[in-house]
Motif scaffolding. Structure first.
Motif, PDB file in Angstrom:
ATOM      1  N   GLU A   1      -8.579 -31.261  11.867  1.00 54.08           N
ATOM      2  CA  GLU A   1      -9.859 -31.140  12.576  1.00 54.08           C
ATOM      3  C   GLU A   1     -10.718 -32.377  12.361  1.00 54.08           C
ATOM      4  N   GLU A   2     -10.807 -32.829  11.104  1.00 52.04           N
ATOM      5  CA  GLU A   2     -11.640 -33.998  10.814  1.00 52.04           C
ATOM      6  C   GLU A   2     -11.067 -35.251  11.466  1.00 52.04           C
ATOM      7  N   ALA A   3      -9.739 -35.371  11.487  1.00 43.79           N
ATOM      8  CA  ALA A   3      -9.125 -36.534  12.132  1.00 43.79           C
ATOM      9  C   ALA A   3      -9.393 -36.530  13.641  1.00 43.79           C
ATOM     10  N   LEU A   4      -9.361 -35.351  14.256  1.00 41.90           N
ATOM     11  CA  LEU A   4      -9.690 -35.254  15.687  1.00 41.90           C
ATOM     12  C   LEU A   4     -11.128 -35.690  15.947  1.00 41.90           C
ATOM     13  N   LEU A   5     -12.045 -35.210  15.115  1.00 35.54           N
ATOM     14  CA  LEU A   5     -13.446 -35.605  15.261  1.00 35.54           C
ATOM     15  C   LEU A   5     -13.608 -37.111  15.083  1.00 35.54           C
TER      16      LEU A   5
ATOM     17  N   LEU B   1      -9.500 -34.849   0.320  1.00 36.15           N
ATOM     18  CA  LEU B   1     -10.048 -36.191   0.370  1.00 36.15           C
ATOM     19  C   LEU B   1      -9.792 -36.831   1.739  1.00 36.15           C
ATOM     20  N   GLN B   2      -8.605 -36.589   2.286  1.00 37.29           N
ATOM     21  CA  GLN B   2      -8.281 -37.122   3.615  1.00 37.29           C
ATOM     22  C   GLN B   2      -9.269 -36.619   4.660  1.00 37.29           C
ATOM     23  N   GLY B   3      -9.538 -35.317   4.635  1.00 38.09           N
ATOM     24  CA  GLY B   3     -10.488 -34.747   5.586  1.00 38.09           C
ATOM     25  C   GLY B   3     -11.887 -35.302   5.402  1.00 38.09           C
ATOM     26  N   LEU B   4     -12.330 -35.430   4.145  1.00 40.99           N
ATOM     27  CA  LEU B   4     -13.671 -35.960   3.873  1.00 40.99           C
ATOM     28  C   LEU B   4     -13.805 -37.406   4.352  1.00 40.99           C
ATOM     29  N   LEU B   5     -12.771 -38.209   4.127  1.00 41.23           N
ATOM     30  CA  LEU B   5     -12.814 -39.612   4.550  1.00 41.23           C
ATOM     31  C   LEU B   5     -12.823 -39.728   6.074  1.00 41.23           C
TER      32      LEU B   5
ATOM     33  N   LEU C   1     -13.862 -47.171   2.882  1.00 46.44           N
ATOM     34  CA  LEU C   1     -13.468 -45.810   3.276  1.00 46.44           C
ATOM     35  C   LEU C   1     -12.098 -45.812   3.937  1.00 46.44           C
ATOM     36  N   LEU C   2     -11.852 -46.808   4.773  1.00 41.76           N
ATOM     37  CA  LEU C   2     -10.565 -46.904   5.463  1.00 41.76           C
ATOM     38  C   LEU C   2      -9.435 -47.163   4.484  1.00 41.76           C
ATOM     39  N   GLU C   3      -9.691 -48.017   3.509  1.00 40.70           N
ATOM     40  CA  GLU C   3      -8.688 -48.297   2.475  1.00 40.70           C
ATOM     41  C   GLU C   3      -8.330 -47.031   1.690  1.00 40.70           C
TER      42      GLU C   3
END
Length: 694
Positions: free
Chosen positions: A447-451, A402-406, A376-378
């Motif tokens: 938002e997803e990156a903050l979470l 995709l960035q947000g989902l990952l 997932l990180l890759e």
């Protein structure tokens, strides 16, 4: 060609006028409550609408049925006067009229069913409270079913030629949605009508429409009827559904079967458990070979529901799914990587299913989660590198999605890992998240990156402190982002996680954080839903920095006092449930903050700083308990926070006890709480009684 004065022109003109009049009446219906209270006017309005429903012009009939839908929505209690006429009108329209008119006739019964479902809930709530409901269901659905079920079933067979390609709303999808509502409005009678339709049409090898309609009918009635009857039907059908998903030649039939299986696993744990190996093999196999991203998305949805079902059970039963976790995760990751994954919500549904599996695994299944993290990180790093090279808006949109989902999936994984497990990946994770912030992509991705950062902080604990100098500029920007209130709200939740992770080490950064939180509270442009979490966050900060909260005590307490006083001044209408819920949440948050502040200061012997604020805390508590905030009603949800604050205040500042213990309202509150059916409320109330009154 028509000329002025010709018969055709006159007919068209009359129809146009009638259509305009019908639309005008429709627009006024929502505001015609006074007219509907007068029988003569009410009869005239409904007669006009019913007459228009028989008009020769298609558009007029469609508008008339739209009017009947509005009448059902706003004047349900008045329908009984003309319901026999409406039965006949809607049945004829569903059977014989053009699709737009038939769809509105179906919508009428969906609206009636929704209203009666609400009335069922209200009756149940009144029964539990020992009161009488304000309104009662007239059971129009139960009375209409013997006449309406066959037209609805026939409509299920009027699918588009390629339902997966044409996802628009049509008469078949409208009928399916209506059937779901009918099953909830008439739960005791729907199955006896549906079962023969299913049994007659599922074996129809020559007609995919019949098979698809039967399976859609089956999936649509799983919620509502008595669970023991539903389980009996599921036990009969689950083997057929598995075989159909694997072997049916029709893509539409397989798609509806996948959706139905998703509902089956949600309602019947025992049958799911009995068929688990076959079910998992079926879902994995069909996901790998799914011809359509829409079909693949529904299979992912079934896996998601399977994971959710087992996450609700105890560890032993979750173990039944454990042996399949790794294979299911591999299948989902492959589905998310399909070239067409951006279509039919496939990528989103696949990652939601992965998240559900991550949440559901028992402790000995955590290694499966950990093995997914590097992959997932890759992929996240690849999206960050791919964004600058995106050729068009569609590519940018896909990359950001995709960035947000990952980020979201890595956040869920982080919540399941401890500091030792996450440590090898923490630097790479944080670097990727910071890069995502710097790229300033979509609000959803931020938002997803903050979470994800918050989840990493929770897992890493005090080790997260080394990232704080790099993360603080992003956090400050997010906390001050009033325009994007969701980003601000998530940033507040991240602060709470930082408090738990860093403890007193947060003090190096708390000046700026508290200042920004106070500024956000003062902002008139910040949506009100964000303010309660900010208030409770002050309690988290106090618990983290302990005695150092002295630096902010007066400012924060004054700000909370202003919030409490403003909540008193809000004029709440009896039917304004959103504002009532918000006020309750606001007051709960204020008391949560008080509890954190009292305990944080007490932990380092600074509780006497609370002395200037004791009178206000006690007075505000009394005001709420006396019911002034709710027009004489005191909500049960406030018992625990108020009892907790009073107990903590007396425990921290014993000199308060003599004054507080004299209050009859408090004794009554604590006594009421000790009899609560909620165990946490009961426990808090008993502790408060021992602390204050003994």
């Amino acid at each position: 060609m028509s000329y002025p004065g010709s018969p055709v022109s006159n007919e068209q003109s009359i129809a146009a006028v009638r259509l305009a009049a019908t639309n005008a009446l429709n627009n006024a219906l929502e505001f015609a409550h006074a007219q509907f209270e007068i029988q003569e006017q009410r009869n005239a309005i409904v007669t006009t609408v019913c007459d228009a429903a028989r008009a020769g012009d298609d558009s007029v009939r469609q508008a008339a049925f739209e009017g009947l839908v509005k009448i059902a929505e706003h004047y349900y209690d008045k329908l009984h006067e003309r319901i026999v006429d409406i039965y006949a009108l809607t049945e004829n329209a569903i059977r014989n009229d053009i699709e737009p008119v038939a769809m509105q006739a179906i919508e009428f019964w969906s609206t009636v069913a929704e209203e009666e479902i609400t009335l069922i809930y209200e009756a149940d709530a009144a029964r539990e409270a020992g009161t009488v409901p304000d309104r009662r269901s007239k059971q129009f659905v139960i009375k209409a079913l013997p006449y309406m079920y066959q037209p609805i079933f026939d409509s299920l067979k009027k699918q588009e030629d390629d339902p997966l390609e044409d996802s628009s709303w049509n008469v078949a999808t409208a009928a399916g949605a209506c059937l779901e509502l009918l099953a909830q409005a008439a739960p005791d009678s729907i199955l006896e009508l549906v079962r023969p339709f299913i049994q007659r049409n599922i074996p129809d090898k020559a007609n995919w429409r019949s098979r698809e309609a039967a399976i859609l009918a089956f999936g649509s009635v799983l919620e509502g009827p008595p669970i023991e009857h539903v389980k009996a039907l599921v036990r009969e059908a689950v083997g057929i559904l598995v075989e159909t998903l694997q072997q049916d030649p029709s893509l539409a039939v397989k798609d509806t079967t996948a959706w139905t299986l998703a509902r089956v696993v949600s309602v019947d744990r025992d049958t799911t458990l009995a068929h688990l190996p076959a079910l998992v093999n079926c879902l994995r196999g069909t996901l790998a070979t799914a011809e359509s991203p829409v079909l693949a998305a529904h299979i992912c949805f079934a896996i998601h529901n399977l994971a959710v079902r087992f996450s609700e059970e105890c560890e032993e039963e979750t173990g039944s799914l454990r042996e399949h976790i790794e294979a299911l995760l591999q299948s989902l990751l492959q589905a998310a990587d399909r070239d067409d994954a951006s279509e039919g919500y496939l990528r989103i549904t696949a990652y939601e299913a992965i998240n559900a599996l991550f949440r559901s695994v028992s402790k000995d299944g955590i290694p499966f989660v950990l093995r997914c993290v590097p992959h997932l990180l890759e992929k996240l790093v690849a999206t960050l590198g791919g964004l600058p090279r995106a050729l068009n808006e569609d590519e940018v949109s896909d990359m950001l999605e995709l960035q947000g989902l990952l980020c979201g999936t890595l956040a869920v994984a982080s919540h399941r890992l401890n500091s030792t497990q996450i440590s090898p990946y923490a630097d790479s994770m944080m670097q990727a998240y910071l890069q995502a912030f710097r790229m300033n992509g979509s609000a959803a991705a931020i938002e997803e990156a903050l979470l994800a950062v918050g989840a990493l902080a929770e897992a890493a604990g005090k080790e997260f402190n080394r990232y704080m100098p790099h993360f603080m500029p992003t956090l400050q920007h997010a906390l001050s982002n009033i325009a994007h209130h969701q980003i601000c709200a998530i940033a507040v939740s991240v602060v709470a996680e930082l408090c738990r992770a860093l403890g007193k080490e947060l003090f190096a950064y708390s000046d700026n954080i508290v200042f920004l939180l106070l500024e956000a509270l003062k902002s008139k442009s910040l949506v009100r839903s964000v303010k309660p979490p900010i208030l409770s966050c002050f309690g988290d900060i106090a618990m983290a920095v302990k005695g150092n909260f002295e630096n902010y005590l007066d400012q924060v307490m004054n700000c909370m006092k202003q919030a409490a006083e403003s909540s008193v001044q809000v004029n709440v209408l009896p039917d304004d449930f959103d504002t009532q819920e918000w006020l309750l949440l606001l007051r709960e948050s204020i008391f949560e903050a008080y509890i954190g502040i009292i305990n944080g200061l007490r932990d380092e012997g600074k509780q006497e700083l609370l002395t200037p604020h004791r009178e206000w805390i006690v007075g505000f508590s009394e005001w709420i308990v006396q019911g002034a905030a709710q027009g004489g009603a005191f909500p049960d949800e406030m018992i625990k926070p108020i009892a907790g604050v009073m107990g903590d205040l007396v425990d921290a500042v014993p000199s308060t006890k003599e004054h507080v213990a004299r209050n009859a309202w408090l004794a009554n509150l604590v006594d009421r709480g000790s009899q609560s059916t909620d165990e946490r409320t009961k426990e808090t109330a008993k502790w408060a009684w021992a602390t204050i009154f003994q």
